[in-house]
Every structure is written in structure tokens, then in C-alpha cells.
Motif scaffolding. Structure first.
Motif, PDB file in Angstrom:
ATOM      1  N   SER A 263       0.827  -1.206   0.000  1.00 12.66           N
ATOM      2  CA  SER A 263       0.000   0.000   0.000  1.00 12.66           C
ATOM      3  C   SER A 263       0.863   1.257   0.000  1.00 12.66           C
ATOM      4  O   SER A 263       0.601   2.203  -0.745  1.00 12.66           O
ATOM      5  CB  SER A 263      -0.915   0.021   1.228  1.00 12.66           C
ATOM      6  OG  SER A 263      -1.759  -1.090   1.248  1.00 12.66           O
TER       7      SER A 263
ATOM      8  N   SER B 147       2.554   1.785  -3.333  1.00 20.32           N
ATOM      9  CA  SER B 147       1.559   2.244  -4.294  1.00 20.32           C
ATOM     10  C   SER B 147       1.181   3.702  -4.050  1.00 20.32           C
ATOM     11  O   SER B 147       1.062   4.492  -4.985  1.00 20.32           O
ATOM     12  CB  SER B 147       0.318   1.349  -4.207  1.00 20.32           C
ATOM     13  OG  SER B 147      -0.693   1.811  -5.047  1.00 20.32           O
TER      14      SER B 147
ATOM     15  N   ARG C 115      -6.488   1.576  -0.024  1.00 20.17           N
ATOM     16  CA  ARG C 115      -5.368   0.915  -0.696  1.00 20.17           C
ATOM     17  C   ARG C 115      -4.978  -0.354   0.064  1.00 20.17           C
ATOM     18  O   ARG C 115      -4.667  -1.378  -0.534  1.00 20.17           O
ATOM     19  CB  ARG C 115      -4.199   1.886  -0.777  1.00 20.17           C
ATOM     20  CG  ARG C 115      -3.126   1.573  -1.766  1.00 20.17           C
ATOM     21  CD  ARG C 115      -3.550   1.791  -3.215  1.00 20.17           C
ATOM     22  NE  ARG C 115      -4.068   3.091  -3.522  1.00 20.17           N
ATOM     23  CZ  ARG C 115      -3.380   4.115  -4.000  1.00 20.17           C
ATOM     24  NH1 ARG C 115      -2.105   3.986  -4.243  1.00 20.17           N
ATOM     25  NH2 ARG C 115      -3.974   5.256  -4.273  1.00 20.17           N
TER      26      ARG C 115
ATOM     27  N   ASN D 178      -8.810   1.183  -6.089  1.00 19.21           N
ATOM     28  CA  ASN D 178      -8.108   0.793  -4.873  1.00 19.21           C
ATOM     29  C   ASN D 178      -6.594   0.790  -5.046  1.00 19.21           C
ATOM     30  O   ASN D 178      -5.866   0.678  -4.070  1.00 19.21           O
ATOM     31  CB  ASN D 178      -8.555  -0.603  -4.421  1.00 19.21           C
ATOM     32  CG  ASN D 178      -9.972  -0.604  -3.925  1.00 19.21           C
ATOM     33  OD1 ASN D 178     -10.350   0.226  -3.114  1.00 19.21           O
ATOM     34  ND2 ASN D 178     -10.761  -1.517  -4.425  1.00 19.21           N
TER      35      ASN D 178
END
Length: 185
Positions: free
Chosen positions: A49, A52, A113, A92
Motif C-alpha cells: 500500500s 503504491s 489501498r 483501490n
């Protein structure tokens, strides 16, 4: 080999003392392995997460997109490819707003996320998975905190794991994990 009555009695007594201790020790160790496995899954989802999230600044500021307001057109082939991939992927895994410029603005995005990487974006599946891991109160029991200092993104999660075998009243074990990543610019 032949045992007399006193020897058989002593073997029975030794077994009745050692067996419960062995079983408690075995359950305690198994519980520790379950906690380590749960923490490993949480860490993996947090790392993915955070990585990202660190890409969002680059994608928002440097990639021209047809979905932006106005009549922007792709600046080049790479913008077109990135934009098409982003349009076909779930929200997401990518954000189109600059959440990283406001304090605490990324907490909800970090949570979304995290669910994306933990359970493919399905909150019900994430709740089920978190319950199976023993996370107290599931997704609601996880506190997300995002902080951007310069070019460094810090994501922290705080939660409690319920020890499945309440050995000596251990109960809920508080956990805190922090991951840092450099924002792409």
C-alpha cells in the motif's frame, strides 16, 4: 519388561503432570506462530500500500490524463499507456487526486489501498480475513495515519491482535507498524 504396581503408578503420575504442561506449551507456541503469520500478512499489505501510495504524486502531477478537467490530451505515448492502464484498474490501486498535499488527507485513501492489497478491494472479504487473523474489530479496529514530510511518505497502522488461546490473560496484544517510502516526483 515387567513393571510392578509402584512403577506403573509413578509413570501414570509423571504422565498426568507432564502431558498438560506439554499441551499448554504446544498451544502457546502455536498461538505465537498464528500472531507472527497475521503480522506478516498485515506488514505485506502495508508495504504494498505504501509503495503504491508513493506513486500517486508522480501519476497525478506528471501524467496527463483524459479524465482530468479541461481538454488535456496525452503528452506522449507513455502518458497514454499509463492512463489506459489506470482507467482499466480499480481505484483501490491508484488515486487521481493529490491527497498527499493535505495533512491527514491520505488516511482514508491509505485504508482503501490497504484493503485493495489485503483482499482485492472487497471490504467484506477483508473483514473476514482480518477476523480469521484475530484482528480486534476487523477493519474498524485498524487506525491509519499518513504523513508526508518533504518527499517522505510515512504510513502507520495501529491495531490489536486477539491471542486465540488466552494464556495467562495475555488477551489483546497491541501492534503498531510503520513503513516509509519516498514520493515519486
Amino acid at each position: 519388561m515387567y513393571m510392578n504396581k509402584s512403577q506403573r503408578g509413578s509413570v501414570t503420575l509423571e504422565t498426568s503432570i507432564i502431558l498438560p504442561i506439554f499441551l499448554l506449551l504446544f498451544l502457546f507456541i502455536y498461538g505465537l506462530f498464528a500472531i507472527v503469520a497475521a503480522q506478516n500478512q498485515m506488514t505485506h499489505a502495508l508495504i504494498q500500500s505504501t509503495k503504491s501510495l508513493s506513486l500517486d504524486s508522480y501519476l497525478t502531477e506528471n501524467v496527463e490524463s483524459l479524465s482530468e478537467e479541461g481538454l488535456n490530451f496525452w503528452g506522449g505515448l507513455e502518458d497514454m499507456v499509463i492512463d489506459i492502464v489506470r482507467l482499466n484498474n480499480d481505484e483501490n490501486f491508484s488515486s487521481r487526486n493529490n491527497w498527499y498535499t493535505s495533512d491527514g488527507g491520505g488516511n482514508q485513501i491509505a485504508k482503501e489501498r490497504f484493503v485493495g492489497y489485503l483482499a482485492g478491494g472487497d471490504e467484506n472479504k477483508a473483514e473476514e480475513k482480518l477476523k480469521g487473523m484475530g484482528i480486534v474489530d476487523g477493519l474498524e479496529g485498524i487506525a491509519f495515519e499518513t504523513k508526508v514530510e518533504g518527499e517522505v511518505l510515512t504510513v502507520t497502522i495501529k491495531y490489536k491482535i486477539q491471542y486465540w488461546f488466552d494464556f495467562l490473560g495475555m488477551g489483546e496484544i497491541p501492534m503498531e507498524q510503520t513503513i516509509k517510502s519516498r514520493l515519486w516526483k
